[in-house]
Design a protein around this motif. Sequence first.
Motif, PDB file in Angstrom:
ATOM      1  N   ASN A   1       4.870  -1.912  -3.483  1.00  0.00           N
ATOM      2  CA  ASN A   1       5.811  -2.768  -4.220  1.00  0.00           C
ATOM      3  C   ASN A   1       6.950  -3.251  -3.312  1.00  0.00           C
ATOM      4  N   GLU A   2       7.845  -4.039  -3.913  1.00  0.00           N
ATOM      5  CA  GLU A   2       8.951  -4.636  -3.158  1.00  0.00           C
ATOM      6  C   GLU A   2       9.805  -3.546  -2.498  1.00  0.00           C
ATOM      7  N   GLU A   3       9.997  -2.427  -3.201  1.00  0.00           N
ATOM      8  CA  GLU A   3      10.846  -1.355  -2.667  1.00  0.00           C
ATOM      9  C   GLU A   3      10.263  -0.869  -1.334  1.00  0.00           C
ATOM     10  N   THR A   4       8.959  -0.635  -1.309  1.00  0.00           N
ATOM     11  CA  THR A   4       8.300  -0.183  -0.077  1.00  0.00           C
ATOM     12  C   THR A   4       8.507  -1.204   1.037  1.00  0.00           C
ATOM     13  N   VAL A   5       8.390  -2.474   0.686  1.00  0.00           N
ATOM     14  CA  VAL A   5       8.542  -3.527   1.691  1.00  0.00           C
ATOM     15  C   VAL A   5       9.976  -3.511   2.248  1.00  0.00           C
ATOM     16  N   ARG A   6      10.971  -3.372   1.326  1.00  0.00           N
ATOM     17  CA  ARG A   6      12.371  -3.316   1.792  1.00  0.00           C
ATOM     18  C   ARG A   6      12.569  -2.141   2.731  1.00  0.00           C
ATOM     19  N   TRP A   7      11.969  -0.993   2.382  1.00  0.00           N
ATOM     20  CA  TRP A   7      12.127   0.245   3.172  1.00  0.00           C
ATOM     21  C   TRP A   7      11.562   0.083   4.582  1.00  0.00           C
ATOM     22  N   ALA A   8      10.456  -0.648   4.705  1.00  0.00           N
ATOM     23  CA  ALA A   8       9.717  -0.681   5.973  1.00  0.00           C
ATOM     24  C   ALA A   8      10.264  -1.717   6.951  1.00  0.00           C
ATOM     25  N   ASP A   9      10.187  -1.396   8.243  1.00  0.00           N
ATOM     26  CA  ASP A   9      10.493  -2.377   9.291  1.00  0.00           C
ATOM     27  C   ASP A   9       9.283  -3.243   9.580  1.00  0.00           C
ATOM     28  N   ALA A  10       8.121  -2.682   9.303  1.00  0.00           N
ATOM     29  CA  ALA A  10       6.884  -3.426   9.505  1.00  0.00           C
ATOM     30  C   ALA A  10       5.824  -2.889   8.539  1.00  0.00           C
ATOM     31  N   VAL A  11       4.849  -3.738   8.206  1.00  0.00           N
ATOM     32  CA  VAL A  11       3.782  -3.336   7.294  1.00  0.00           C
ATOM     33  C   VAL A  11       2.452  -3.434   8.019  1.00  0.00           C
ATOM     34  N   ILE A  12       1.641  -2.381   7.904  1.00  0.00           N
ATOM     35  CA  ILE A  12       0.302  -2.413   8.481  1.00  0.00           C
ATOM     36  C   ILE A  12      -0.702  -2.333   7.340  1.00  0.00           C
ATOM     37  N   SER A  13      -1.682  -3.231   7.341  1.00  0.00           N
ATOM     38  CA  SER A  13      -2.725  -3.142   6.328  1.00  0.00           C
ATOM     39  C   SER A  13      -3.937  -2.461   6.955  1.00  0.00           C
ATOM     40  N   ALA A  14      -4.430  -1.431   6.277  1.00  0.00           N
ATOM     41  CA  ALA A  14      -5.579  -0.673   6.760  1.00  0.00           C
ATOM     42  C   ALA A  14      -6.747  -0.902   5.806  1.00  0.00           C
ATOM     43  N   GLY A  15      -7.615  -1.837   6.199  1.00  0.00           N
ATOM     44  CA  GLY A  15      -8.748  -2.206   5.345  1.00  0.00           C
ATOM     45  C   GLY A  15      -9.421  -3.430   5.935  1.00  0.00           C
ATOM     46  N   GLY A  16      -9.669  -4.426   5.102  1.00  0.00           N
ATOM     47  CA  GLY A  16     -10.239  -5.682   5.595  1.00  0.00           C
ATOM     48  C   GLY A  16      -9.277  -6.825   5.314  1.00  0.00           C
ATOM     49  N   ASP A  17      -9.803  -8.042   5.260  1.00  0.00           N
ATOM     50  CA  ASP A  17      -8.940  -9.194   4.992  1.00  0.00           C
ATOM     51  C   ASP A  17      -8.295  -9.109   3.617  1.00  0.00           C
ATOM     52  N   GLY A  18      -9.033  -8.559   2.650  1.00  0.00           N
ATOM     53  CA  GLY A  18      -8.484  -8.435   1.302  1.00  0.00           C
ATOM     54  C   GLY A  18      -7.208  -7.594   1.294  1.00  0.00           C
ATOM     55  N   THR A  19      -7.239  -6.501   2.058  1.00  0.00           N
ATOM     56  CA  THR A  19      -6.069  -5.623   2.124  1.00  0.00           C
ATOM     57  C   THR A  19      -4.923  -6.326   2.837  1.00  0.00           C
ATOM     58  N   MET A  20      -5.257  -7.121   3.858  1.00  0.00           N
ATOM     59  CA  MET A  20      -4.235  -7.881   4.569  1.00  0.00           C
ATOM     60  C   MET A  20      -3.580  -8.888   3.616  1.00  0.00           C
ATOM     61  N   LEU A  21      -4.384  -9.533   2.784  1.00  0.00           N
ATOM     62  CA  LEU A  21      -3.837 -10.487   1.812  1.00  0.00           C
ATOM     63  C   LEU A  21      -2.895  -9.774   0.852  1.00  0.00           C
ATOM     64  N   LEU A  22      -3.314  -8.583   0.415  1.00  0.00           N
ATOM     65  CA  LEU A  22      -2.466  -7.796  -0.484  1.00  0.00           C
ATOM     66  C   LEU A  22      -1.161  -7.441   0.204  1.00  0.00           C
ATOM     67  N   ALA A  23      -1.255  -6.904   1.425  1.00  0.00           N
ATOM     68  CA  ALA A  23      -0.059  -6.481   2.160  1.00  0.00           C
ATOM     69  C   ALA A  23       0.906  -7.656   2.321  1.00  0.00           C
ATOM     70  N   ALA A  24       0.362  -8.818   2.675  1.00  0.00           N
ATOM     71  CA  ALA A  24       1.198  -9.998   2.894  1.00  0.00           C
ATOM     72  C   ALA A  24       1.833 -10.483   1.589  1.00  0.00           C
ATOM     73  N   SER A  25       1.132 -10.280   0.478  1.00  0.00           N
ATOM     74  CA  SER A  25       1.551 -10.895  -0.788  1.00  0.00           C
ATOM     75  C   SER A  25       2.943 -10.441  -1.232  1.00  0.00           C
ATOM     76  N   LYS A  26       3.410  -9.296  -0.753  1.00  0.00           N
ATOM     77  CA  LYS A  26       4.717  -8.803  -1.209  1.00  0.00           C
ATOM     78  C   LYS A  26       5.816  -8.993  -0.153  1.00  0.00           C
ATOM     79  N   VAL A  27       5.456  -9.567   0.983  1.00  0.00           N
ATOM     80  CA  VAL A  27       6.424  -9.742   2.066  1.00  0.00           C
ATOM     81  C   VAL A  27       6.939 -11.185   2.085  1.00  0.00           C
TER      82      VAL A  27
END
Lengths: 401, 401
Positions: free
Chosen positions: A79-105
Amino acid sequence: RPSRVAVVVKTTRYEFEQQRYRYAGLSEEDLKQLLALKGSNYAGLLERHRIHTKNVEHIVDSLRNEGIEVRLVKRREYNEETVRWADAVISAGGDGTMLLAASKVFDKFKPVIGVNTDPERSEGHLCLPVRYTHSFPEALQKLYRGEFRWQWRQRIRLYLEGTGINPTPVDLHEQQLSQEQHSRAHINERFQDQRSDISGPHLLPVRALNEVFIGESLSSRYAMCSVLFRENFKSCKPSFKFSLHRASYYEISVDDGPWEKQKSSGLNVCTGTGSKAWSYNINKVANQAVEEILKIAKKHGSLNMPLNMELVQKVTNDYNESLLYSPEEPKMFFSIREPIVNRVFSSSRQRGFSSKVCVRSRCWDACMVVDGGTSFEFNDGAIASIMIDTEDALCTVLLEE
Amino acid sequence: RPSRVAVVVKTTRYEFEQQRYRYAGLSEEDLKQLLALKGSNYAGLLERHRIHTKNVEHIVDSLRNEGIEVRLVKRREYNEETVRWADAVISAGGDGTMLLAASKVFDKFKPVIGVNTDPERSEGHLCLPVRYTHSFPEALQKLYRGEFRWQWRQRIRLYLEGTGINPTPVDLHEQQLSQEQHSRAHINERFQDQRSDISGPHLLPVRALNEVFIGESLSSRYAMCSVLFRENFKSCKPSFKFSLHRASYYEISVDDGPWEKQKSSGLNVCTGTGSKAWSYNINKVANQAVEEILKIAKKHGSLNMPLNMELVQKVTNDYNESLLYSPEEPKMFFSIREPIVNRVFSSSRQRGFSSKVCVRSRCWDACMVVDGGTSFEFNDGAIASIMIDTEDALCTVLLEE
């Protein structure tokens, strides 16, 4: 040098099956039986799940070894809180997971980096080169030494306005697992407190990294409850039933040009990133088609060279490559999917680059779906403005092989 | 000279909306509000409904004036018994209604005739020329005087075999209106009496007049309950949620050739009748694409003639016409929809004529849908054989304008 990294982890098919059968109160043993019944391979699922899990552990360990604080989050916890907390986000999966990770940033300076955790089975266009899956510390060192290039992937933003619109997003993944149902009583009770419905333009709370797709759905229930449950749409859990080839009616205006009535299997508007994804499959031509087209041209006496496979291949490649463009270019590519042309519906331009696409829905039960993951109802009366704002770019990195 | 005729009547959008909102216990007044809320035009719906109703009355009156006994049936009432009773079947609606009417007729000598009851709004390729909508007695006289030609439209038959298969059809229209839900208790109780699942080949109880489409759906609930509710599948009312671009995995063998792994947005296998329908929209090329292809060929020095719009138009037309063939030809045309080609999945032949197509499902929650109206689950382990048997032809008539 990030001190806090959020790792967004894919839900494997194994976990997905587990969850959905747990809804039915079934045991692990039942699950095995059910999958067997479907002809699916339980052992195979488990194997892919283990490989993925091993690769995730490798990433997390590598980060922690660098003294980085790590939060491991699943789709639902992200969620947004996790995104605020993090300096960077890593998606561990495939393109679908990358799309998810990006969707909240939404911060264009917060890097999002994809690692493909099942390289043998998935492509991972949006992820780091496959080799770093197994040698993630090496990737980290290169990042630290600055041996990489920043890449800002342009994204699409959406404005929704008109009558009967509902700017509430629906998570298609969540909703796949839902078993909830709405009773008549429930509907009637809800029906009392309707809000007014002339509104907009609303800037929708998502950005499309790959594409926006607009198309007719088949779900009467969805259409009804989407109207009835505005204030707490999530609780309604409408079921999406996308039509196989039910036509979508809409009007389209490209780059503020005139409105044109259209009927098709939907409309895809993609970014440079998305030009390699669904949009490519919609628009690319096959050797076979090019060969037939050139044969016909030859028949009309306009080809002087003998038609050989080499020429066909060259033309096919050139054409298909012309469909791709850089993720960093701030422009969109739209394509009408399976356009229907008849006395009523023209379709002068079926695809092309554009900086702004406006669509007026004439659909009954249509949806506007962002990156295949988030959906908005888009029915008769609603108008969507689709464009790129460089402020929305997603910050990611390029590492060479 | 038929003495008994069944008239199968379309459910208008007005009736459809009425029905589905009635499920929610809403009044006509509520319906108006809801449609308004969706930006839909209640008055317009009612107007189309009245036009349709007027045209149906005209048909029925004309038949009765000829001393013909008439049974007026709606989608839900239309069954084998009605077909047995009738000497001929008339569909009063659009192409969809014609597909429905044909779907229950297996006797190749029982004529099925379509009348388009809303010519201003629908195409009606499968119906009599528009003029007979308003002068149906004239059509009758021509039929009596033999001023017509019989037309036998070829249809596709399907065999299903393998593990975990379920030959029970699901009516996609019916199912759209369903509100039923299955509780955990329900599922578990059902789960006790599983049947064995190695079986086939089953000849499925349908014939495709337009096409057979195979594709992945997104409905986890559907997949689960389709496994759990074999013995009374209908009561399960699974929800279909067709994916926007979730890929379908399968293996295909054309004309008993080698099996080939494929990944795509689905597979369409059509008849000559269907070659003018969805298949055409999947495969036709646009002027724009042809122009670009010829430009590229020209760049490669293989075009000697100047590229003018006339040539482009000619080539485009010739190519698109090559996709159409006679409804009476006993052959099929298959097309891979939006094929995905990568290191894992080849796609040597993306379309072509064929007399037999076999497909082995590698899908999770896939369906095989006949004429957009009847669906069968088609998951990993199932094998479909798709072919034409001239015994299945549909008897209809050709009247010139």
